[in-house]
Structure formats: C-alpha cells, structure tokens
Design an enzyme around this catalytic site. Sequence first.
Site: not given
Length: 357
Positions: A230, A272
């Site tokens: 991300i 992430e």
Amino acid sequence: FLSSYRPVFYSLQEVINAGINQINPVHELQVALIHAVMPPNDALIHGGAKENQNWIDSKREVDHAFQNVLNMKSLETDYDLLLRLKKQWEDAKKQGDQLLQNKHADNACSDHEKIMLMETFDENIRIIAVELHQLIDHKERVILELYSGIKGLKIRGLSITLTSIAVGILLGIAGIIWLTKDRKKLKDLSLYDPLTGIFNRKALDFHLSRLDKHQKESKIPCFSILLIDIDKFKSVNDNFGHDTGDIVLKSFAGTIQNVVRSADVFGRFGGEEFLVLLPGSSTKDAIKMAERIRSKISLSTVNEPGGGASIRITASIGVSTYPHDASTIDALLKSADTAMYEAKNSGRNQVVSAGKL
C-alpha cells in the site's frame, strides 16, 4: 510439614491437568481442520491421486478428532455446539468430495461452480475453526479463574504459609507456561490473518514450498508471485489513526480477494505488504493480473469512521516468475521485492516486473 498442605498442591495440579485435558483435544481438532483445507485446494490446482489420498487421510483425522472431543465428559456443557460444528464439518466433507470427484469427471462443474463450491468449503472450515478458537479462549479463562480462586483458599482454618504460597506460585507459573506453550503451538499452526481473514505469512510460506516442489517435479511449467504494498500507508496511520488504518487494510484485502482467481493463493505477507501466488502463470499473465489489481485498488476509496474523509488508496506491485526470474523461493521473493520498490521509486501506483530490471 508440607504434607498438611497437599490438598492445595493437588488442587492446583488438578486444575492445571484438567485444563490441559480439556483444551488439548480441541487444539488437535482445530489443527486437523486446518490441515484438511489443503487437499481440495491442491486438487483444484494440480489434481492427481496424491491429493485424493491426502483428502481421505485428512477426513479420517478430523473425524477421529471430533469423536475424541464429543466423547469428553468435561465438555458436556458444550455438546450442542460441538454437534453443530460436526454437522457443518459433514457439509464441508461433501463439498470437498464433490470438488475432488469433479476434477476428472465428464460432467465436471464449470469453473464458476467450482469457485463457488471452493469458497463455500473454505468458509465452512473457517467458521468451525473460529468457533473452536472461541471455545478454547473460554476454557482458558475458566481455568485461570479457578486457579486464582484455589490460590486464595485457607486450609484447616490456617492462612497458607509463605512456603506453601511460594510452591503454589511455582506450580501456577508452570501451569501457565504449559498452557501458554500449547496456546503458542495453536497460534503457530494458524493459517489466517486475524485482521483481514486472509492467509497469513505461515500459510503463504507453506504454499510457496508446495509450488516449488510441484514445479521441480514438472507438474507445472512455472508460477509467478505478486508482492503488493500500500502506497504511503504510514501517512494513513499518522493522519487518521490506526483504527482507520485497520479499515484500510481490510478493505484493501477485500478488493484484491475479489480480483484473484480461485486457484490463486492470496495472503498478508506482513504489515501493509500482501502476496499473491499465481500457479502456472507466465510473466505476461502475472503482469495482466497485477494491472487488474492495481486498477481496482486505485478506483476504490475508504471512508473514515464517523462519516469523515474519503481516503484514496493506491498500490505498488512487483512481479516475479519462477524459475525465469529466480531459481529459489528466497531469490524469487527478493526479486519481487526489488521490483516493488522500483515501482515505488518510479512514482508509485505502478506494476514493475523483475524481468525488466
């Protein structure tokens, strides 16, 4: 002298032993269920007699573990719950049987039907595993409460002496360590990320090793991986808080899960970072899948709790294909990681293939 305090020691030991005797069979059942997920998924990808035999063995193992748990008198108060979970397992067995029987049948299910059947099978197993986990949590709380209560008892009208307290504490610590070790074993064997509900790093490593083995046995010509990160996730946590960050992670995982194929393996690699394993996919096919994922993510938004800001998320994706880009799993992951960081350094919201570096 200590003989007069044996009831305390025996009680502590009985509490600990009773707890272990109750929890261990439920642990074993949960572990057996986790193992049972693999053969139908493997069969959908590879097929063959080996997966069928693994499924037969897994069914036998789960059936035996269920019977052990249902026969325990100490779990009589949970009998209705366990019977319901057993019925759900019987439904999952039928779904698993259908998946393997349809692999080579003339009237085999369509791809869409297989996907729906596999999703139902996986969801049934997941629900059973979650409810067993909740049962284990409840039993552990009860055991520790009983243990705490026994420690506070007075025997024969006398306060427990410092010596007996010390021994009791040692017994208690030993019991808690024992319970903690068993608990850790279960967590180590767990294959799902608790936040997103998708596979965790352990499950991904398991599937990577299996794909590696199948590729070396020439059962599949190649496979690719996508390492997905991300973009600027730290700023989401810094600006909106970790609760919103968790919502972003769950939404992000859900978006990808709706794009990947049923034969693909998707999980949270850490933080992430997410990983998609694409069995039998060439670099060209993997790049197409990565672009689909990147596009879907870039078009999605996450709303801050309480009707706050709408957060736009993008992702950088590294693509690597085995054995063309790397000859070992570690090297494959490293090359995908390098490609992913190249995507970030090139402006983010991009797909980069290791073969082009």
